[in-house]
Design an enzyme around this catalytic site. Structure first.
Site, PDB file in Angstrom:
ATOM      1  N   GLN A  15      -9.803  -3.596  -3.997  1.00 20.57           N
ATOM      2  CA  GLN A  15     -11.146  -3.155  -3.515  1.00 20.57           C
ATOM      3  C   GLN A  15     -12.086  -3.634  -4.877  1.00 20.57           C
ATOM      4  O   GLN A  15     -13.250  -4.105  -4.544  1.00 20.57           O
ATOM      5  CB  GLN A  15     -11.028  -1.595  -3.253  1.00 20.57           C
ATOM      6  CG  GLN A  15     -12.292  -1.089  -2.854  1.00 20.57           C
ATOM      7  CD  GLN A  15     -12.645  -1.692  -1.490  1.00 20.57           C
ATOM      8  OE1 GLN A  15     -11.979  -1.542  -0.341  1.00 20.57           O
ATOM      9  NE2 GLN A  15     -14.167  -2.118  -1.293  1.00 20.57           N
TER      10      GLN A  15
ATOM     11  N   ARG B  53       1.135  -1.334   0.033  1.00 25.10           N
ATOM     12  CA  ARG B  53      -0.169  -0.046  -0.046  1.00 25.10           C
ATOM     13  C   ARG B  53       0.876   1.312  -0.075  1.00 25.10           C
ATOM     14  O   ARG B  53       1.697   1.428   1.006  1.00 25.10           O
ATOM     15  CB  ARG B  53      -1.040  -0.004   1.264  1.00 25.10           C
ATOM     16  CG  ARG B  53      -1.627   1.207   1.304  1.00 25.10           C
ATOM     17  CD  ARG B  53      -2.708   1.148   2.321  1.00 25.10           C
ATOM     18  NE  ARG B  53      -3.842   0.492   1.813  1.00 25.10           N
ATOM     19  CZ  ARG B  53      -5.179   0.537   2.308  1.00 25.10           C
ATOM     20  NH1 ARG B  53      -5.463   1.420   3.369  1.00 25.10           N
ATOM     21  NH2 ARG B  53      -6.139   0.078   1.791  1.00 25.10           N
TER      22      ARG B  53
ATOM     23  N   CYS C 164     -16.371   1.701  -0.180  1.00 18.70           N
ATOM     24  CA  CYS C 164     -15.257   0.819   0.237  1.00 18.70           C
ATOM     25  C   CYS C 164     -14.973   0.975   1.679  1.00 18.70           C
ATOM     26  O   CYS C 164     -14.121   0.079   2.111  1.00 18.70           O
ATOM     27  CB  CYS C 164     -14.096   1.308  -0.445  1.00 18.70           C
ATOM     28  SG  CYS C 164     -13.563   3.183  -0.570  1.00 18.70           S
TER      29      CYS C 164
ATOM     30  N   ASP D 246     -16.984   7.237  -2.032  1.00 18.01           N
ATOM     31  CA  ASP D 246     -15.774   6.848  -1.412  1.00 18.01           C
ATOM     32  C   ASP D 246     -15.572   8.393  -0.696  1.00 18.01           C
ATOM     33  O   ASP D 246     -16.201   9.337  -1.144  1.00 18.01           O
ATOM     34  CB  ASP D 246     -14.702   6.493  -2.296  1.00 18.01           C
ATOM     35  CG  ASP D 246     -13.334   6.276  -1.500  1.00 18.01           C
ATOM     36  OD1 ASP D 246     -13.326   6.379  -0.134  1.00 18.01           O
ATOM     37  OD2 ASP D 246     -12.412   6.170  -2.341  1.00 18.01           O
TER      38      ASP D 246
ATOM     39  N   HIS E 156      -7.129   1.012  -6.826  1.00 19.02           N
ATOM     40  CA  HIS E 156      -7.082  -0.062  -5.600  1.00 19.02           C
ATOM     41  C   HIS E 156      -7.896  -1.170  -6.145  1.00 19.02           C
ATOM     42  O   HIS E 156      -8.821  -1.552  -6.160  1.00 19.02           O
ATOM     43  CB  HIS E 156      -8.100   0.617  -4.464  1.00 19.02           C
ATOM     44  CG  HIS E 156      -8.215   0.039  -3.240  1.00 19.02           C
ATOM     45  ND1 HIS E 156      -7.245  -1.132  -3.057  1.00 19.02           N
ATOM     46  CD2 HIS E 156      -8.841   0.513  -2.240  1.00 19.02           C
ATOM     47  CE1 HIS E 156      -7.479  -1.325  -1.691  1.00 19.02           C
ATOM     48  NE2 HIS E 156      -8.484  -0.430  -0.871  1.00 19.02           N
TER      49      HIS E 156
HETATM   50  N1   CP Z   1     -11.253  -0.125   1.983  1.00 21.28           N
HETATM   51  C1   CP Z   1     -10.074  -0.325   2.220  1.00 21.28           C
HETATM   52  O1   CP Z   1      -9.042  -0.503   1.661  1.00 21.28           O
HETATM   53  O2   CP Z   1      -9.941   0.003   3.668  1.00 21.28           O
HETATM   54  P1   CP Z   1      -8.494  -0.014   4.610  1.00 21.28           P
HETATM   55  O3   CP Z   1      -7.928   1.432   4.295  1.00 21.28           O
HETATM   56  O4   CP Z   1      -9.006   0.013   6.149  1.00 21.28           O
HETATM   57  O5   CP Z   1      -7.510  -1.268   4.210  1.00 21.28           O
HETATM   58  N1  NVA Z   2      -9.770   6.830  -1.784  1.00 15.72           N
HETATM   59  C1  NVA Z   2      -9.579   6.292  -0.580  1.00 15.72           C
HETATM   60  C2  NVA Z   2      -9.690   4.692  -0.202  1.00 15.72           C
HETATM   61  C3  NVA Z   2      -9.366   4.033   1.007  1.00 15.72           C
HETATM   62  C4  NVA Z   2      -9.500   2.595   1.142  1.00 15.72           C
HETATM   63  C5  NVA Z   2      -8.041   6.545  -0.025  1.00 15.72           C
HETATM   64  O1  NVA Z   2      -7.182   6.419  -0.888  1.00 15.72           O
HETATM   65  O2  NVA Z   2      -7.792   7.146   1.212  1.00 15.72           O
END
Ligand code: CP
Ligand code: NVA
Length: 303
Positions: free
Chosen positions: A134, A104, A262, A222, A131
């Site tokens: 997701q 990540r 999400c 989101d 992502h």
């Molecule tokens: N939706 C998602 O990826 O959640 P987290 O940021 O908690 O991993």
């Molecule tokens: N768009 C959000 C998704 C979190 C799962 C972010 O990147 O923070």
């Protein structure tokens, strides 16, 4: 040859369906008490996190345990990707220890670079651009609830962000119509939209939530401010005012439309608490399906 999951654009529709079918199978068998501990026995997944996480971290770690393997959490202060050591060296060294890497990251180029230099599979656990895990869990959720994907209309209300981008890619591959309603200046990236359209996908960019919701089978949203954009949160709160999934907007969508997010959610901003708990809400099933979809990916890539 090793396979990565950096972007769903790199996977064919057949490969995505293979993952969805396997996810559904693993989920069914788990519920029947059938063990899958033989699948990745003795294997280790290295998990690099530059950002916080609940779902991604827990679902990958639990998934590895259920498949008989082990997951190793490497937080922001553990390896300090790109600061203490180059991404290239980290990819090479980690590949000597682990059987797969999940990362990540902030810049999408980091996960691409990891995939380039690692000799083990690399899975994108969220980048500023995409992502894919997701979107995979989300497609599994929609498929479970609607028993079809092709021909459905998914309306995304909010920011043209990483989650929206991966939903565009997944929709293009699986035949969903994608619409986004966003404030001007917050559209999804043109190269993602163009690539989807080049596959023959219908992608509509709108600026009116009601127009996007009309006739939609899925209403998705989101956060307005993604991780890493905190400095512009106030500005974004103004820009996105009105781009909220509430019970009124839900009435504009098709009867039986799903409400999706999400998570994490900012209730009262991109979604009201009431809409998140409406009968059509699938938000917690989405979270649950992250586990099953990712177990399928792990089994396909690491076994
Ligand atoms: N939706 C998602 O990826 O959640 P987290 O940021 O908690 O991993
Ligand atoms: N768009 C959000 C998704 C979190 C799962 C972010 O990147 O923070």
């Amino acid at each position: 040859m090793k396979r990565d999951l950096v972007s769903l654009a790199d996977w064919s529709a057949e490969e995505i369906w293979e993952a969805l079918d396997l996810a559904a199978h693993l989920k069914r068998e788990l519920r029947s008490g059938i063990s899958h501990e033989h699948v990745l026995r003795g294997k280790t997944l290295g998990m690099i996190f530059q950002k916080p996480s609940l779902r991604t971290r827990v679902s990958f770690e639990v998934g590895m345990t259920q498949l008989g393997g082990h997951a190793l959490y490497l937080g922001p202060d553990d390896i300090r990707l790109g600061e203490r050591e180059t991404v290239e060296d980290i990819a090479i060294v980690l590949s000597r220890y682990v059987d797969g890497i999940m990362a990540r990251v902030f810049e999408h180029e980091i996960v691409e670079e990891l995939a380039r230099y690692a000799t083990v599979p690399v899975i994108n656990g969220l980048s500023d651009l995409l992502h894919p895990c997701q979107a995979l869990g989300d497609m599994l959720t929609i498929w479970e609830k609607k028993r079809v994907l092709s021909g459905l209309t998914l309306a995304f209300i909010g920011d043209g962000n990483n989650v929206a981008h991966s939903l565009i890619e997944a929709s293009a591959k699986l035949g969903l119509r994608f619409r986004i309603a966003c404030p001007a200046g917050h559209e999804p990236k043109l190269e993602i939209v163009d690539a989807a359209r080049a596959l023959g996908a219908e992608v509509e960019i709108l600026h009116d939530p009601k127009q996007a919701a009309r006739g939609a089978d899925v209403l998705y949203t989101d956060v307005w401010t993604s991780m890493g954009q905190e400095k512009s949160a106030e500005e974004r709160r103004h820009a996105f005012h009105g781009f909220t999934i509430d019970l009124n907007l839900l009435e504009t969508a098709n009867p039986g439309a799903l409400v999706m997010h999400c998570l994490p959610a900012h209730y009262g901003e991109e979604i009201t608490y009431e809409a998140s708990r409406a009968p059509g809400s699938a938000i917690f099933d989405q979270a649950a399906n992250r586990l099953h979809a990712q177990k399928a990916v792990l089994a396909l890539l690491l076994a």
